[in-house]
Design a protein around this motif. Structure first.
Motif, short mmCIF file in Angstrom:
data_model
loop_
_atom_site.label_atom_id
_atom_site.label_comp_id
_atom_site.label_asym_id
_atom_site.label_seq_id
_atom_site.Cartn_x
_atom_site.Cartn_y
_atom_site.Cartn_z
N VAL B 69 0.86 -1.19 0.00
CA VAL B 69 0.00 0.00 0.00
C VAL B 69 0.90 1.23 0.00
O VAL B 69 1.87 1.30 0.76
CB VAL B 69 -0.91 0.04 1.25
N PHE B 70 0.59 2.18 -0.87
CA PHE B 70 1.31 3.44 -0.91
C PHE B 70 0.34 4.55 -0.57
O PHE B 70 -0.74 4.62 -1.16
CB PHE B 70 1.93 3.67 -2.29
N THR B 71 0.71 5.42 0.37
CA THR B 71 -0.12 6.60 0.60
C THR B 71 0.64 7.82 0.13
O THR B 71 1.87 7.87 0.21
CB THR B 71 -0.50 6.79 2.09
N THR B 72 -0.08 8.80 -0.42
CA THR B 72 0.55 10.06 -0.80
C THR B 72 -0.21 11.19 -0.13
O THR B 72 -1.43 11.19 -0.09
CB THR B 72 0.55 10.30 -2.32
N GLY B 73 0.55 12.15 0.41
CA GLY B 73 -0.07 13.36 0.96
C GLY B 73 -0.23 13.33 2.47
O GLY B 73 -0.29 12.28 3.11
N GLY B 74 -0.27 14.54 3.04
CA GLY B 74 -0.60 14.69 4.46
C GLY B 74 0.53 14.43 5.42
O GLY B 74 0.29 14.13 6.60
N ILE B 75 1.81 14.54 4.95
CA ILE B 75 2.90 14.38 5.93
C ILE B 75 3.76 15.65 6.02
O ILE B 75 4.93 15.59 6.37
CB ILE B 75 3.77 13.12 5.66
N GLY B 76 3.18 16.80 5.73
CA GLY B 76 3.89 18.07 5.87
C GLY B 76 3.73 18.66 7.26
O GLY B 76 3.34 17.96 8.20
N PRO B 77 4.02 19.96 7.41
CA PRO B 77 4.03 20.59 8.73
C PRO B 77 2.71 21.21 9.18
O PRO B 77 2.65 21.75 10.28
CB PRO B 77 5.08 21.69 8.55
N THR B 78 1.64 21.15 8.39
CA THR B 78 0.45 21.93 8.77
C THR B 78 -0.58 21.12 9.55
O THR B 78 -0.48 19.90 9.68
CB THR B 78 -0.23 22.53 7.52
N HIS B 79 -1.59 21.85 10.04
CA HIS B 79 -2.60 21.25 10.92
C HIS B 79 -3.38 20.15 10.23
O HIS B 79 -3.92 19.26 10.88
CB HIS B 79 -3.56 22.32 11.42
N ALA B 139 12.98 15.72 5.01
CA ALA B 139 11.95 15.11 5.86
C ALA B 139 11.55 13.77 5.25
O ALA B 139 11.06 13.72 4.13
CB ALA B 139 10.73 16.03 5.96
N PRO B 140 11.75 12.66 5.99
CA PRO B 140 11.61 11.34 5.36
C PRO B 140 10.16 10.86 5.25
O PRO B 140 9.29 11.31 5.99
CB PRO B 140 12.37 10.42 6.33
N GLY B 141 9.92 9.96 4.31
CA GLY B 141 8.72 9.14 4.35
C GLY B 141 8.97 7.98 5.30
O GLY B 141 10.01 7.92 5.95
N PHE B 142 8.03 7.08 5.42
CA PHE B 142 8.29 5.91 6.27
C PHE B 142 7.47 4.72 5.81
O PHE B 142 6.49 4.84 5.08
CB PHE B 142 8.02 6.23 7.75
N GLN B 143 7.94 3.54 6.27
CA GLN B 143 7.26 2.28 5.99
C GLN B 143 6.84 1.65 7.30
O GLN B 143 7.63 1.55 8.23
CB GLN B 143 8.22 1.33 5.25
N LEU B 144 5.60 1.21 7.40
CA LEU B 144 5.13 0.43 8.54
C LEU B 144 4.39 -0.78 7.98
O LEU B 144 3.43 -0.62 7.24
CB LEU B 144 4.21 1.27 9.42
N LYS B 145 4.85 -1.97 8.33
CA LYS B 145 4.34 -3.22 7.75
C LYS B 145 4.38 -3.08 6.22
O LYS B 145 5.41 -2.71 5.68
CB LYS B 145 2.93 -3.54 8.27
N ASN B 146 3.26 -3.31 5.54
CA ASN B 146 3.28 -3.23 4.08
C ASN B 146 2.79 -1.89 3.55
O ASN B 146 2.41 -1.78 2.39
CB ASN B 146 2.45 -4.39 3.47
N VAL B 147 2.83 -0.85 4.41
CA VAL B 147 2.34 0.47 4.02
C VAL B 147 3.52 1.44 3.88
O VAL B 147 4.32 1.59 4.81
CB VAL B 147 1.32 1.00 5.05
N TYR B 148 3.62 2.08 2.71
CA TYR B 148 4.69 3.03 2.41
C TYR B 148 4.08 4.42 2.36
O TYR B 148 3.20 4.68 1.53
CB TYR B 148 5.35 2.67 1.08
N VAL B 149 4.54 5.32 3.24
CA VAL B 149 3.90 6.62 3.42
C VAL B 149 4.76 7.69 2.77
O VAL B 149 5.90 7.91 3.17
CB VAL B 149 3.67 6.88 4.93
N LEU B 150 4.20 8.34 1.75
CA LEU B 150 4.96 9.27 0.91
C LEU B 150 4.28 10.63 0.89
O LEU B 150 3.07 10.73 1.11
CB LEU B 150 5.03 8.71 -0.52
#
Lengths: 250, 250
Positions: B69-79, B139-150
Motif C-alpha cells: 500500500v502506498f499513501t501520498t499526501g498529508g505528511i507536511g508541517p500543517t494542521h 523530511a523522510p517518508g516511512f514504511q510500517l508493515k506493508n504500508v509506504y507513506v509518501l
C-alpha cells in the motif's frame, strides 16, 4: 446559523488504463470542481479495474453511504466494457435493451451495416434506469437509483454531466478565497492552525510551492458562508503581514 | 507455464485538494507506470479527504487485502497533515519522535530558529516504522508493515519512491505492445473479443481516439510472457488487415 444537510458524492473510475498509468485521469478534477460549485461534497474516489466484483463492491458501498455516485468508463462497445451489466447485478435487476437507447445508438451511424452487435451493446441498460442524454456520440449514459453512469472519454462525460447536473439537489455552494504568501508553509502553519481552531466549520488548506527559487504558500479558505470566508481572509492577511510579508490575492 | 504469484498494490491519495478539483493528481499515473514495470499490479486507488477515520479505514482495508500500500499526501508541517498519526492509530501503535528523522529535518534548515515546532512534526512517525530517505527536502517518508507513506508533492514523492522501489518484491514485469488501427472501436471489437477469449491470461485493452477527423483505436496487449505478447500482436495485425486497414506500431 441553521444546520444544513451536506450532500455528498463519490466517484468510481472504472478502467485498467488508469491503474496501469497509461492514461492520466481527467474526470476526477472536472467532477470535483463542478460538484464543489453545485454545493455537493466529493467524499471519496475509487479507481478500480474492469472487474465485475470490483465494480459491484465499490458501487454498492458508495451508493449506501453517499447521496450521489458517479461512475466513469466501461460503457463502450468492447469486451471489457462491463459497467452496465455490473451495475445491473449490483442492484439485482436485469440488463435489458432499451428501445430509446437503441434508437439513439442507431442514429449515430449513416449506414445500417455500421450498427454492429458490439455497438448495439451500448443500448443495454439495467431495467428501471433513466437514460442520460449524450449530445456528442448519442450512446446515452444512465441513472439507476443514486448512481449516474458516464463514459470515460472526458469530452463526452462532460457533455452528459452538464445535461443533468442542474437537477441534482445540492447544498449551498462552497465559497472560496485563495491568498498567497511568499513564506514557507512551516512558518505559516502555527498561526494558520490557530485560525482554523477558531473557525471549526471552515475548510482551510495550505499548499506550498517553489517559484523562481522562492518558497511560497497558497492558503485556501472555504465555507458555504461568504461572510465567514471574508472574515477568514481578513485574519489571514493580517497574519501574513505580522510575519513580515505581503499577502497576494487574484 | 508455472503458476506465478501476482503481487498486488493499492494507493491511498490523501488530500482535500484533489477531491475539490483544485489539484490534478499526478502521483497515480507515476506509480501506476512504475509498479507495472516492477511487475506489481495496481489493483485499486482511493482518493480520500484529510479525515482520520477515512485514512484508517482505507489503509486497514488495503493493507489486509493487498501486498503493498502506498499513501501520498498529508505528511507536511500543517494542521491538516494527519497521515502519520492516522497510520499509527490504524495499526494501534504510538506516534513517536524519531531521532534520526529529527536530525534529517533539522539538516534542511540553515538557522536553528527555522526549525519550528510545526516543522518538527515531520519527524513524528509510528513506533516501529522504517524511514524512507528523501534526497530533496530531507523530511523522510516511512514504511510500517506493508504500508509506504509518501508526500504528495510529485517531485519529492518520486525521489523517495525511486530510493526504495527496487527492494520491493515484484512478480515478472508486464510486457506490452500497442498497435494502432485507423478503424473505429465498434468495427474491431467483435474480432478483438474473440482473440481475448483464446488468450484468457492476457490483458487486452482498446482505446478509441479521433485524430484529424478520423476515428482510430489503440489496441494494447499485455502479458508477463513476451512470446505470448508477440503472438497476440501477430493475430491483431492480421485482424486489422482482414478488416481492410493497416496496423501501425511505434
Amino acid at each position: 446559523m441553521a444546520k444544513i444537510k451536506i450532500y455528498t458524492a463519490g466517484i468510481v473510475v472504472i478502467g485498467n488504463e488508469v491503474l496501469s498509468g497509461r492514461t492520466q485521469d481527467a474526470n476526477v478534477k472536472y467532477l470535483g470542481e463542478r460538484l464543489n460549485l453545485l454545493g455537493i461534497r466529493l467524499m471519496e474516489v475509487r479507481i478500480i479495474p474492469d472487474v465485475e466484483t470490483a465494480i459491484i463492491g465499490a458501487v454498492r458501498d458508495m451508493s449506501r453511504n453517499l447521496d450521489y455516485v458517479f461512475t466513469t468508463g466501461g460503457i463502450g462497445p468492447t469486451h471489457d466494457d462491463i459497467t452496465a451489466a455490473s451495475i445491473a447485478r449490483a442492484f439485482g435487476v436485469n440488463l435489458v435493451r432499451d428501445p430509446e437507447a437503441e434508437r439513439l445508438v442507431r442514429s449515430n451511424y449513416a449506414a445500417p451495416e455500421e450498427v454492429t452487435p458490439a455497438r448495439l451493446k451500448m443500448a443495454d441498460v439495467p431495467k428501471g434506469a433513466t437514460l442520460l442524454r449524450n449530445p456528442i456520440s448519442k450512446a446515452p449514459g444512465f441513472q439507476l437509483k443514486n448512481v449516474y453512469v458516464l463514459p470515460g472519454i472526458p469530452r463526452i462525460m462532460q457533455a452528459i454531466f452538464e445535461g443533468f447536473c442542474h437537477e441534482l439537489f445540492g447544498g449551498e455552494p462552497i465559497k472560496t478565497r485563495e491568498i498567497t504568501a511568499f513564506l514557507p508553509e512551516g512558518i505559516l502553519s502555527g498561526k494558520f492552525e490557530e485560525i482554523q481552531s477558531r473557525f471549526p466549520g471552515a475548510d482551510l488548506g495550505s499548499y506550498p510551492f517553489v517559484r523562481d527559487g522562492h518558497f511560497g504558500t497558497v492558503l485556501v479558505l472555504r465555507h458555504t458562508n461568504q461572510e465567514i470566508v471574508d472574515a477568514l481572509a481578513k485574519e489571514v492577511r493580517l497574519m501574513i503581514r505580522s510575519l513580515g510579508s505581503a499577502p497576494f490575492e487574484d
